[in-house]
Write an enzyme that holds these catalytic residues in place. Sequence first.
Site, PDB file in Angstrom:
ATOM      1  N   CYS A 118      12.030  30.355  -9.069  1.00 43.04           N
ATOM      2  CA  CYS A 118      11.232  30.387  -7.817  1.00 43.04           C
ATOM      3  C   CYS A 118      12.091  31.588  -6.802  1.00 43.04           C
ATOM      4  O   CYS A 118      13.312  31.284  -6.753  1.00 43.04           O
ATOM      5  CB  CYS A 118      11.034  29.347  -7.226  1.00 43.04           C
ATOM      6  SG  CYS A 118       9.910  29.459  -5.540  1.00 43.04           S
TER       7      CYS A 118
ATOM      8  N   CYS B 193      15.018  27.795  -0.761  1.00 48.72           N
ATOM      9  CA  CYS B 193      14.944  26.339  -0.147  1.00 48.72           C
ATOM     10  C   CYS B 193      16.039  25.674  -0.396  1.00 48.72           C
ATOM     11  O   CYS B 193      16.320  25.515  -1.958  1.00 48.72           O
ATOM     12  CB  CYS B 193      13.754  25.664  -0.551  1.00 48.72           C
ATOM     13  SG  CYS B 193      11.987  26.523  -0.389  1.00 48.72           S
TER      14      CYS B 193
ATOM     15  N   CYS C 147      16.186  22.875  -3.362  1.00 49.86           N
ATOM     16  CA  CYS C 147      15.567  22.937  -4.447  1.00 49.86           C
ATOM     17  C   CYS C 147      15.856  23.142  -5.625  1.00 49.86           C
ATOM     18  O   CYS C 147      16.517  24.357  -5.722  1.00 49.86           O
ATOM     19  CB  CYS C 147      14.162  23.783  -4.040  1.00 49.86           C
ATOM     20  SG  CYS C 147      12.980  23.695  -5.424  1.00 49.86           S
TER      21      CYS C 147
ATOM     22  N   CYS D 128      -1.334  15.542  -9.063  1.00 47.07           N
ATOM     23  CA  CYS D 128      -0.849  16.565  -8.265  1.00 47.07           C
ATOM     24  C   CYS D 128      -0.152  17.771  -8.991  1.00 47.07           C
ATOM     25  O   CYS D 128       1.006  17.482  -9.747  1.00 47.07           O
ATOM     26  CB  CYS D 128       0.185  15.999  -7.370  1.00 47.07           C
ATOM     27  SG  CYS D 128      -0.636  14.535  -6.268  1.00 47.07           S
TER      28      CYS D 128
ATOM     29  N   CYS E 115      -4.841  17.525  -6.499  1.00 47.06           N
ATOM     30  CA  CYS E 115      -3.863  18.054  -5.437  1.00 47.06           C
ATOM     31  C   CYS E 115      -3.238  19.266  -6.325  1.00 47.06           C
ATOM     32  O   CYS E 115      -2.851  19.047  -7.418  1.00 47.06           O
ATOM     33  CB  CYS E 115      -3.054  17.140  -5.089  1.00 47.06           C
ATOM     34  SG  CYS E 115      -2.073  17.551  -3.836  1.00 47.06           S
TER      35      CYS E 115
ATOM     36  N   CYS F  54      -2.194  17.921   2.699  1.00 47.54           N
ATOM     37  CA  CYS F  54      -1.138  17.006   2.234  1.00 47.54           C
ATOM     38  C   CYS F  54       0.059  17.657   2.935  1.00 47.54           C
ATOM     39  O   CYS F  54       0.493  18.690   2.389  1.00 47.54           O
ATOM     40  CB  CYS F  54      -1.047  16.746   0.784  1.00 47.54           C
ATOM     41  SG  CYS F  54       0.449  15.541   0.159  1.00 47.54           S
TER      42      CYS F  54
ATOM     43  N   ARG G 110       3.203   8.547   2.215  1.00 46.51           N
ATOM     44  CA  ARG G 110       3.700   8.391   1.095  1.00 46.51           C
ATOM     45  C   ARG G 110       5.176   8.412   0.987  1.00 46.51           C
ATOM     46  O   ARG G 110       5.863   9.231   1.350  1.00 46.51           O
ATOM     47  CB  ARG G 110       3.356   9.604   0.200  1.00 46.51           C
ATOM     48  CG  ARG G 110       3.650   9.640  -1.321  1.00 46.51           C
ATOM     49  CD  ARG G 110       3.158  10.540  -2.207  1.00 46.51           C
ATOM     50  NE  ARG G 110       1.558  10.552  -2.239  1.00 46.51           N
ATOM     51  CZ  ARG G 110       0.971  11.624  -2.172  1.00 46.51           C
ATOM     52  NH1 ARG G 110       1.522  12.682  -2.204  1.00 46.51           N
ATOM     53  NH2 ARG G 110      -0.394  11.514  -2.372  1.00 46.51           N
TER      54      ARG G 110
END
Length: 348
Positions: A57, A61, A64, A101, A132, A192, A264
């Site tokens: 990616c 972040c 991550c 998801c 999702c 979400c 959640r």
Amino acid sequence: MQTGNGVRNDWSEQEVRALFELPFNDLLFQAQTIHRANFDPNQVQVSTLLSIKTGSCPEDCKYCPQSAHYDTGLEKQRLMEVEAVLAKAQQAKAAGSTRFCMGAAWKHPSDRDMPHVLAMVKGVKALGLETCMTLGMLKESQAQQLAEAGLDYYNHNLDTSPEFYDKIITTRTYQDRLDTLGHVRDAGMKICSGGILGMGETAKDRIGLLLQLANLPQQPESVPINMLVKVAGTPLEQVEDLDPLEFIRMIAVARILMPKSHVRLSAGREQMSDELQAMAFFAGANSIFYGECLLTTPNPESHRDLQLFKRLGINPEQRIEESDAAQQQAIVREIQAQQDDALFYSAS
Ligand code: SAM
Ligand code: DTB
Ligand code: SF4
């Protein structure tokens, strides 16, 4: 200000701070009281995650494992085939999940990938699961396409407070995230959105994150609260542990501020004791990710979760009516027939 359903979206920092500063038992009592007024306290919604495109990616972040900026030894995977995704969704449904998801390690989906992603939404929905996706930033037109395909929820986390944000991510802005949430809402999908704790943020940052979420024009229907999973090779690998009771306070305050949202208990359960998770449910958490893998990191084994549910008298939330099931089976048969036709014509 109160919106039509009695939910407020004008919380002040002072009010939220006062909630965090309540004695622990008073806070949990208030959260549980609000929880009971809005939900069955013994029901938990169960979702399963699948990484449909893994690693490489371009975003940075710091938490991550999938960022190309860090060497985490992750096995990368291109966008999965639709059929393989549907097989995983079938398994999730058979295991008792009601929502599937699908996550992709993208800055944003490319127009080339959209047809595949849309086919996944249609196929998973036809299996009778809620859908999702979390694919990064969305353009207005992409949000519209996903909504038209039948996507129920879009996950896009604010992650932390606006003030702490640029210590964690520099490749997309807080406003980019708010813009994506706006496009998701405008397209008519459910939101979400939540964040991560234990990244070295202050108590003020945790208040700041909840203020942002609770004061959105319409609160997110689903609010994932993640405890950082520290992955070797990421810049946050060595960050100090957060006091688990502060994590419980966060859940309780989220429950009070967003009384009608599912909160959640998200990443980080693998590292939590059963007792800590039980306390999170008492504080108002009523959704989990179920299945042995999150996106790339481990989640509790299914039998451990089932045992915990049994010990606590918790029932998984059922969303699919029996009467709908027959209709859904018919849609699956229709899609399969269409695919068979397409194969027949492409072969002939
Ligand atoms: N690439 C997309 C994006 O960021 O919008 C979707 C996938 S991304 C992995 C979804 C969310 O997972 C992140 O926003 C973050 O809140 C959460 N997450 C990622 N790594 C995590 C970690 N190590 N611990 C806890 N939560 C994490
Ligand atoms: C969310 O808030 N947490 C999930 C889901 N939304 C996409 C992801 C957690 C990822 C944890 C790290 C991993 O497994 O890669
Ligand atoms: Fe990419 Fe999402 Fe991971 Fe950020 S959280 S690096 S956008 S996969």
